[in-house]
Scaffold this active site. Structure first.
Site, PDB file in Angstrom:
ATOM      1  CG  ASP A   1      -2.185  -0.731   1.078  1.00 33.23           C
ATOM      2  OD1 ASP A   1      -2.499  -1.093  -0.055  1.00 33.23           O
ATOM      3  OD2 ASP A   1      -2.878  -0.961   2.081  1.00 33.23           O
TER       4      ASP A   1
ATOM      5  N   GLY B   1      -0.429   0.591   8.974  1.00 33.93           N
ATOM      6  CA  GLY B   1      -1.120   0.434  10.256  1.00 33.93           C
ATOM      7  C   GLY B   1      -1.401  -1.023  10.566  1.00 33.93           C
TER       8      GLY B   1
ATOM      9  CE  LYS C   1      -7.829  -0.307  -2.389  1.00 38.91           C
ATOM     10  NZ  LYS C   1      -8.854  -0.912  -1.524  1.00 38.91           N
TER      11      LYS C   1
ATOM     12  CG  MET D   1      -8.276   6.845   5.920  1.00 39.48           C
ATOM     13  SD  MET D   1      -9.042   5.309   5.342  1.00 39.48           S
ATOM     14  CE  MET D   1     -10.333   5.077   6.563  1.00 39.48           C
TER      15      MET D   1
END
Length: 354
Positions: free
Chosen positions: A133, A187, A155, A266
């Site tokens: 990621d 995370g 992403k 986020m």
């Protein structure tokens, strides 16, 4: 490989209690058997060559090798045995049982190789394929997963270059072909990481799957700025909320009524509607609030204000994702709160982090 790469290699080598840094090693055997053995020696720092056919040993390679490992039926390859006889030690390894492959979901923590768990390092060192990621910033993946295929499936807000369904398809397809696949996630895989969906995809395909927990940025990133998510006589509860969509009034009221500390992940693109919803639901405007941007990187900084002032401070500072938003009285306990007036609410660098 640079100095940091060599350091990583030494750290990894400790896990198997042998340091073979720089030793030329030759792994010999059928293609479907040699991968795991080659990874094990690379993990210990060896310079590994692999041949998968009886006629693959060249004179140059024969003269360079200082340790040879014959895997499975390679011990019957008489030409190779004779060519190596008397030139270097030869180790014979039985063929390991060939499996269908497996999947490991691995939490990379909030950033940096030093915050990977030992179990995460072990999983990466065994990987044939790593799906990584954008937030899984662990430095030199090539050193952590020697010889593995690295696939970036990261992403970004509003832009999913590789859809979730395609990530799961690649993960399952590679594992069904007999490979060890690590899905590396920033995370913890189960904290807004869609880890449950990926485990379900692996299980549906009949694959063995393990989950290696990671240090969640929800706790670690505020902590890196000196903000405790709980504090005696200040907050005995904290709630982690996905900030990718605004809060509806009912949920905002529930969060305000619960009290304690609110941590939004986020949520930078929704900072204004998030704080507005909380204030409208009864949160006092003067409640301390902070944004910790790019935690555990050299560019880390904190923007500190109140529920009412934080959005303007963040806009003026030009802060962006990845960031963690913290709302609650615990912010007042931190060094960044004490120094907020020095730079109009902006404080650079981690607090209390070596």
């Amino acid at each position: 490989m640079g100095g940091r790469g060599r350091e990583l290699r030494r750290e990894i080598a400790v896990l198997i209690e042998t340091d073979l840094t720089g030793l030329p090693v030759l792994v010999v055997g059928p293609a479907e058997l040699v991968g795991a053995v080659a990874r094990r020696y690379r993990r210990a720092g060896a310079v590994v060559d692999v041949i998968t056919a009886p006629d693959g040993l060249t004179p140059e390679l024969r003269d360079r090798v200082r340790l040879a490992v014959l895997v499975g039926t390679a011990s019957t390859w008489s030409g190779v045995r004779e060519a190596l006889a008397g030139r270097c030690p030869v180790v014979r390894e039985p063929a390991a049982e060939v499996t269908r492959g497996r999947v490991a979901l691995v939490g990379a923590g909030p950033g940096g190789v030093d915050l990977l768990t030992v179990a995460a390092v072990r999983a990466l060192s065994d990987a044939d394929v790593v799906l990584t990621d954008r937030l899984a910033e662990v430095g030199d993946l090539g050193a952590l997963a020697p010889g593995a295929e690295i696939i970036d499936v990261g992403k970004r807000a509003g832009h999913h270059a590789v859809p979730q369904s395609e990530i799961e398809r690649i993960m399952v397809q590679r594992a069904l072909s007999g490979l060890t696949v690590v899905r590396l996630k920033g995370g913890d895989p189960y904290v807004f990481g869609r880890g449950g969906e990926e485990v379900a995809a692996a299980v549906a395909a009949g694959l063995p799957v393990t989950v290696v927990p990671g240090i969640s940025s929800a706790v670690a990133v505020p902590g890196s700025a000196g903000i405790p998510v709980t504090h005696r006589e200040v907050s005995h509860v904290f709630t982690v909320v996905s900030g990718h969509v605004p809060l509806d009034p009912r949920r905002a009221e529930a969060l305000v009524h619960l009290g304690g500390t609110l941590v939004f992940l986020m949520g930078m693109h929704n900072l204004v509607p998030l704080t507005t919803a909380l204030v409208r639901a009864g949160l006092p405007e003067e409640t301390p609030a902070a944004v910790v941007e790019r935690g555990f990187t050299p560019d880390q900084r904190s923007i500190v204000g109140t529920a009412a002032t934080l959005p303007d401070l963040v806009a003026s500072a030009g802060a962006a994702s990845p960031s963690v938003i913290v709302v609650g009285e615990v912010v007042r306990q931190s060094e960044v709160w004490e120094r907020r007036s020095d730079s109009h609410g902006v404080r650079s660098g981690p607090v209390g982090v070596a």
